[in-house]
Design a protein around this motif. Structure first.
Motif, short mmCIF file in Angstrom:
data_model
loop_
_atom_site.label_atom_id
_atom_site.label_comp_id
_atom_site.label_asym_id
_atom_site.label_seq_id
_atom_site.Cartn_x
_atom_site.Cartn_y
_atom_site.Cartn_z
N TYR A 49 -6.65 6.86 8.41
CA TYR A 49 -5.56 5.88 8.54
C TYR A 49 -4.55 6.15 7.43
CZ TYR A 49 -3.29 1.30 8.97
OH TYR A 49 -2.39 0.29 9.14
N GLN A 72 -1.18 5.40 5.75
CA GLN A 72 -0.09 4.43 5.61
C GLN A 72 0.60 4.58 4.26
OE1 GLN A 72 -0.74 0.37 7.08
NE2 GLN A 72 -0.19 -0.34 5.05
N THR A 73 -0.17 4.45 3.17
CA THR A 73 0.41 4.42 1.83
C THR A 73 1.11 5.73 1.49
OG1 THR A 73 -1.45 3.02 1.24
CG2 THR A 73 -0.20 3.95 -0.58
N GLY A 99 3.14 1.37 -1.57
CA GLY A 99 1.82 0.97 -1.09
C GLY A 99 1.88 -0.46 -0.60
N SER A 100 2.27 -1.37 -1.52
CA SER A 100 2.31 -2.79 -1.15
C SER A 100 3.46 -3.11 -0.21
CB SER A 100 2.48 -3.65 -2.41
OG SER A 100 1.33 -3.58 -3.20
N TRP A 107 -3.34 8.84 -0.65
CA TRP A 107 -4.51 7.95 -0.74
C TRP A 107 -5.47 8.01 0.46
CZ3 TRP A 107 -7.29 6.55 -4.46
CH2 TRP A 107 -6.75 6.12 -5.67
N PRO A 108 -4.99 8.18 1.69
CA PRO A 108 -5.94 7.98 2.79
C PRO A 108 -7.27 8.70 2.62
CG PRO A 108 -3.75 8.19 3.64
CD PRO A 108 -3.63 8.48 2.18
N GLY A 109 -8.35 7.97 2.87
CA GLY A 109 -9.70 8.50 2.71
C GLY A 109 -10.02 9.53 3.79
N THR A 167 -7.61 -3.59 -5.09
CA THR A 167 -6.32 -2.93 -4.89
C THR A 167 -6.08 -2.51 -3.43
OG1 THR A 167 -6.45 -2.06 -7.12
CG2 THR A 167 -4.91 -0.96 -5.65
N GLU A 191 -2.99 -5.39 -2.25
CA GLU A 191 -3.27 -5.61 -3.67
C GLU A 191 -3.39 -7.11 -3.95
OE1 GLU A 191 -2.66 -6.27 -7.78
OE2 GLU A 191 -1.19 -6.84 -6.25
N THR A 232 -2.48 -9.56 -6.19
CA THR A 232 -1.36 -10.50 -6.37
C THR A 232 -0.49 -10.56 -5.12
OG1 THR A 232 -1.34 -9.82 -8.69
CG2 THR A 232 0.58 -11.04 -7.92
N VAL A 233 -0.28 -9.38 -4.55
CA VAL A 233 0.59 -9.31 -3.37
C VAL A 233 0.01 -10.16 -2.23
CG1 VAL A 233 1.44 -7.68 -1.62
CG2 VAL A 233 1.51 -7.06 -4.06
N LEU A 241 0.36 -13.87 -2.92
CA LEU A 241 1.74 -14.34 -2.67
C LEU A 241 2.01 -14.52 -1.18
CD1 LEU A 241 3.67 -12.35 -5.43
CD2 LEU A 241 3.38 -14.84 -5.30
C1 LIG Z 1 -9.94 3.69 -3.32
C2 LIG Z 1 -8.67 3.54 -2.54
C3 LIG Z 1 -8.67 3.88 -1.21
C4 LIG Z 1 -7.49 3.80 -0.47
N1 LIG Z 1 -7.50 4.18 0.83
C5 LIG Z 1 -6.35 4.17 1.55
C6 LIG Z 1 -6.32 4.61 2.90
O1 LIG Z 1 -7.33 5.00 3.46
N2 LIG Z 1 -5.13 4.60 3.56
C7 LIG Z 1 -3.99 4.18 2.99
O2 LIG Z 1 -2.95 4.21 3.64
N3 LIG Z 1 -3.99 3.71 1.72
C8 LIG Z 1 -5.13 3.69 0.98
N4 LIG Z 1 -5.15 3.23 -0.31
C9 LIG Z 1 -3.90 2.77 -0.91
C10 LIG Z 1 -3.88 1.25 -1.12
O3 LIG Z 1 -3.75 0.59 0.09
C11 LIG Z 1 -2.73 0.90 -2.08
O4 LIG Z 1 -3.03 1.47 -3.33
C12 LIG Z 1 -2.57 -0.60 -2.16
O5 LIG Z 1 -2.05 -1.13 -0.97
C13 LIG Z 1 -1.68 -1.03 -3.35
O6 LIG Z 1 -0.44 -0.43 -3.31
P1 LIG Z 1 0.15 0.39 -4.56
O7 LIG Z 1 -0.86 1.35 -5.00
O8 LIG Z 1 1.48 0.89 -4.13
O9 LIG Z 1 0.34 -0.68 -5.72
P2 LIG Z 1 1.70 -1.33 -6.17
O10 LIG Z 1 2.27 -2.11 -5.03
O11 LIG Z 1 2.60 -0.34 -6.78
O12 LIG Z 1 1.16 -2.36 -7.24
C14 LIG Z 1 1.29 -2.16 -8.65
C15 LIG Z 1 1.49 -3.53 -9.32
O13 LIG Z 1 2.71 -4.10 -8.87
C16 LIG Z 1 2.49 -5.45 -8.46
N5 LIG Z 1 3.38 -5.77 -7.31
C17 LIG Z 1 3.77 -4.96 -6.30
N6 LIG Z 1 4.56 -5.64 -5.44
C18 LIG Z 1 4.66 -6.89 -5.91
C19 LIG Z 1 5.33 -8.07 -5.46
N7 LIG Z 1 6.04 -8.10 -4.34
N8 LIG Z 1 5.21 -9.19 -6.20
C20 LIG Z 1 4.46 -9.20 -7.34
N9 LIG Z 1 3.81 -8.11 -7.80
C21 LIG Z 1 3.91 -6.98 -7.10
C22 LIG Z 1 1.03 -5.49 -8.01
O14 LIG Z 1 0.53 -6.82 -8.12
C23 LIG Z 1 0.39 -4.54 -9.02
O15 LIG Z 1 0.10 -5.27 -10.20
C24 LIG Z 1 -6.31 3.32 -1.08
C25 LIG Z 1 -6.33 2.94 -2.43
C26 LIG Z 1 -7.49 3.05 -3.16
C27 LIG Z 1 -7.49 2.66 -4.60
#
Ligand SMILES: Cc1cc2nc3c(=O)[nH]c(=O)nc-3n(C[C@H](O)[C@H](O)[C@H](O)COP(=O)(O)OP(=O)(O)OC[C@H]3O[C@@H](n4cnc5c(N)ncnc54)[C@H](O)[C@@H]3O)c2cc1C
Ligand SMILES: CCCCCCCCCCCCCCCC(=O)SCCNC(=O)CCNC(=O)[C@H](O)C(C)(C)COP(=O)(O)OP(=O)(O)OC[C@H]1O[C@@H](n2cnc3c(N)ncnc32)[C@H](O)[C@@H]1OP(=O)(O)O
Length: 631
Positions: free
Chosen positions: A111, A113-114, A119-120, A151-153, A394, A398, A400-401, A404
């Motif tokens: 899957y 997406q990120t 990511g968020s 990131w996708p596994g 995460t 994530e 906090t996200v 909210l």
């Molecule tokens: C082990 C692991 C497996 C994963 N597997 C997959 C996968 O199979 N497929 C896939 O697509 N993805 C995967 N991911 C990715 C994962 O979904 C994202 O890392 C996750 O959604 C968080 O997004 P980010 O890393 O961009 O964090 P960010 O969004 O950059 O977050 C960083 C910080 O910013 C803050 N922040 C961000 N936006 C806001 C907001 N609007 N308001 C307040 N604070 C905010 C957050 O709270 C956090 O403190 C995986 C991640 C991990 C760690």
């Protein structure tokens, strides 16, 4: 063939390591895990086709949970099994499902997406899927570095296909995020297809057998019919047929958030089993100086660290099931075209996934600390459980996200209450709070549940008032929202806790009528302990928002300590009841037979550093220095 699946899997020799995984290199770990993953996949396929059959009624969960023992880390096919197939099943049209969901399919998927840059905030995803009506194809493209999928596994080395989230463009108009099935590697040679740049992202804190990957598309073409078209369609002439609800594309995330709650309950029960059993074996210090050393489980402070973990495991099991049933109900409604319950389900899934993952990782760490130095050994398995659990804070939204997201839902109902408009029954307490219809505090589970509702109302009011104040001061809504975000997340957290307390207590009371009296007593003790623990943790909030008094808090503390003493004789029985096999626990500290020190010594003997009596580095590095000093 009738097979007892647990024994069957346990007897497949290649699934069980002679050398502990920690001693393997990054590459060897993956190769070892992928070998095992395909043996497990074969078993799952045989189960699916009926070639082997289950004789153990608990097996469906056990096939999944026993993987924790096989992989210690994580099955590299987790996303293939858990997200790839389930997304096709939920989002693809009937024809697509008939074509893709074949048990003997060559597709190993993930899957995707990120991205590196997003990511968020998934609306910010930059990968594009542009419809070319001349060839009836979509062109998948990665416009810049930040748009690389990351990131996708299973993407790094294993997958040959994936579901990609991309922005859909038709005739220059962007229709937002949609899901596309793309083949990325040749099914025969496994080489990346032309226009595909794919690889693995490197070592992480945990999940090191999951070959998380990166992926870029250089104008990679896929047939139009590879867009998942159950809820939304692009017709041959480029006509866009909108979905009934614009967030249906996010359905996989919703489902995984719901599933995760039960998975986290299971991780918690593993940690609790290890720490409680160890605490029954470990003796350290007498309590009275003239007595022998006591089991550390007799220290009340140790009980305080551990019994909440047992209780929380039950909470998340119960609430996970409750959410699973809600998800089933709402999905059936959506199928009938009724989207009315989707916002509530999303709001509940967001805050409960956030809090369950945060609680689980904090409590697993608490279990590790409760095992003293030995908990720091990889052979205790607590570090691996922690690394696995904390990732859930995460991924899949994530912390906090997600809180909210739930806050948006709470604020909507507070606005209704503030404007004296009708509220749904489950938010009637907002109106009571506004009218100051406060109940007299009761030191009982029901009283605590009411108290938590008062906290939710009080914190939502505080956040809402701050939001309004920011707006009155001329801030735009989004900015005002950001300024109030600490209070908004606090309100969401309180909401999740009140739900956990209420659902757990009500379900336990109901369950108690169906089991033996002695079991009912223990279950209610655990449920009461959970409520008392959190009431005491949040006593400051209760003092602020409910009618609790200092005397009430002192009485709660006494009752809490009484409950610790009542649970103590059943503590080991309670973790034994989780029924987790030694092969799955993989812990020197938590095995059923309690041979902690013998197992620790056996594990230490597997260290490659014990292979030679004198390690060759002595001759290379140590001796030249020590000998020189002696001269
Ligand atoms: C082990 C692991 C497996 C994963 N597997 C997959 C996968 O199979 N497929 C896939 O697509 N993805 C995967 N991911 C990715 C994962 O979904 C994202 O890392 C996750 O959604 C968080 O997004 P980010 O890393 O961009 O964090 P960010 O969004 O950059 O977050 C960083 C910080 O910013 C803050 N922040 C961000 N936006 C806001 C907001 N609007 N308001 C307040 N604070 C905010 C957050 O709270 C956090 O403190 C995986 C991640 C991990 C760690
Ligand atoms: C055998 C199997 C066992 C399995 C056992 C489990 C083990 C399993 C292990 C997994 C192992 C790792 C697996 C990691 C896999 C990834 O991590 S995959 C990647 C996951 N990524 C994320 O979760 C990203 C998080 N971000 C988001 O979800 C979205 O960006 C956000 C935060 C919801 C915002 O979305 P947005 O489109 O910007 O939304 P926005 O325009 O702000 O509108 C929000 C509105 O939409 C609504 N909305 C948003 N989302 C939804 C939704 N989903 N539904 C309904 N409404 C929604 C909101 O309620 C809100 O409504 P209003 O308040 O306006 O009325």
């Amino acid at each position: 063939m009738m097979i007892h699946t647990n024994n069957y899997i346990l007897n497949i020799k290649e699934l069980w390591d002679d050398v502990p995984e920690e001693y393997l290199s990054h590459k060897e770990r993956y190769e070892n895990a992928i070998k095992k993953a395909f043996i497990v996949l074969k078993v799952l396929r045989q189960l699916h086709t009926g070639n082997i059959q289950i004789t153990d009624h608990r097996t469906p969960t056990n096939v999944y949970s026993i993987q924790d023992g096989i992989f210690r880390n994580v099955n590299p096919l987790l996303i293939h099994i858990g997200l790839f197939w389930s997304t096709i099943a939920a989002q693809a049209s009937t024809e697509q499902q008939a074509e893709w969901l074949q048990p003997d399919s060559s597709m190993i998927g993930t899957y995707v997406q990120t991205e590196l840059g997003h990511g968020s905030f998934i609306r910010g995803i930059e990968t594009t899927a542009t419809y070319d009506s001349t060839t009836d194809e979509f062109i998948l493209h990665t416009p810049r570095l930040s748009a690389y999928k990351w990131w996708p596994g299973g993407l790094g080395n294993t997958a040959n296909a994936c579901l990609v989230m991309a922005q859909l463009y038709i005739n220059g108009t962007c229709h937002g995020l949609h899901i596309f099935l793309a083949q990325i590697r040749d099914f025969d040679t496994h080489k990346p297809l032309p226009g595909i740049k794919v690889g693995e992202i490197g070592p992480k804190m945990g999940f090191n057998t999951a070959d998380n990957g990166f992926l870029g598309f250089d104008n990679h073409r896929i047939p139009r019919t590879n867009m998942l078209m159950k809820n939304v369609q692009v017709l041959r002439d480029g006509t866009y047929v909108k979905p009934k609800h614009d967030k249906l594309t996010y359905g996989s995330m919703l489902l995984t958030r719901v599933t995760l709650i039960s998975d986290l309950a299971y991780q918690l029960s593993k940690a609790a089993t290890i720490a409680v059993r160890y605490s029954a074996v470990r003796r350290q210090s007498p309590i009275k100086s003239n007595e022998p050393e006591r089991q550390i489980l007799d220290f009340v402070s140790q009980q305080h660290k551990l019994f909440i973990t047992i209780a929380s495991s039950h909470v998340y099991r119960v609430v996970g099931l409750w959410m699973w049933n809600s998800h089933k109900r709402v999905t059936a409604d959506i199928h009938e075209g009724n989207m009315g319950q989707l916002p509530e389900l999303h709001a509940l899934a967001c805050c409960l996934k956030a809090i369950s993952s945060r609680d689980a990782s904090a409590l697993v760490e608490q279990c590790r600390l409760a095992c003293g130095g030995h908990g720091y050994m990889m052979a205790s398995n607590l570090p691996q459980i922690y690394a696995y659990t904390t990732a859930a804070v995460t991924y899949e939204g994530e912390y906090t996200v997600l809180l909210l997201q739930t806050a948006r839902y709470l604020v909507k109902f507070w606005r209704l209450a503030a404007e004296h408009k009708p509220l749904p029954q489950n938010f009637a307490y907002f109106e009571d709070y506004i009218k100051k219809n406060f109940e007299q505090w009761r030191n009982s589970p029901e009283g605590i549940i009411e108290g938590f509702k008062a906290i939710v109302a009080g914190k939502t009011k505080a956040a809402y008032d701050t939001l309004q104040c920011n707006l009155r001061n001329g801030r735009e809504f989004e900015e005002a929202w950001n300024m109030a975000s600490v209070q908004l997340t606090n309100a969401s957290e309180a909401y999740a806790r009140s739900l956990l307390c209420e659902v757990f207590w009500k379900e336990t009371v109901q369950l108690s009528t169906k089991v033996s009296k002695s079991l009912a007593i223990v279950l209610e003790q655990l449920a009461e302990l959970y409520l008392m623990y959190w009431a005491l943790e949040k006593h400051g909030d209760l003092l602020l928002y409910s009618t609790i008094s200092r005397n009430d808090i002192e009485a709660l503390q006494s009752r809490y300590e009484e409950l610790l003493a009542l649970i103590r004789p059943n503590a080991v029985g309670l973790v034994d009841a989780f029924d987790i096999r030694d092969e799955v626990l993989c812990s020197t500290l938590g095995a059923y037979d309690g041979r902690v020190y013998e197992r620790m010594m056996e594990e230490a003997s597997k260290s490659p550093l014990n292979e030679d009596v004198v390690n060759e580095s002595f001759h290379k590095y140590i001796r030249p220095v020590t000998m020189k000093n002696k001269l």
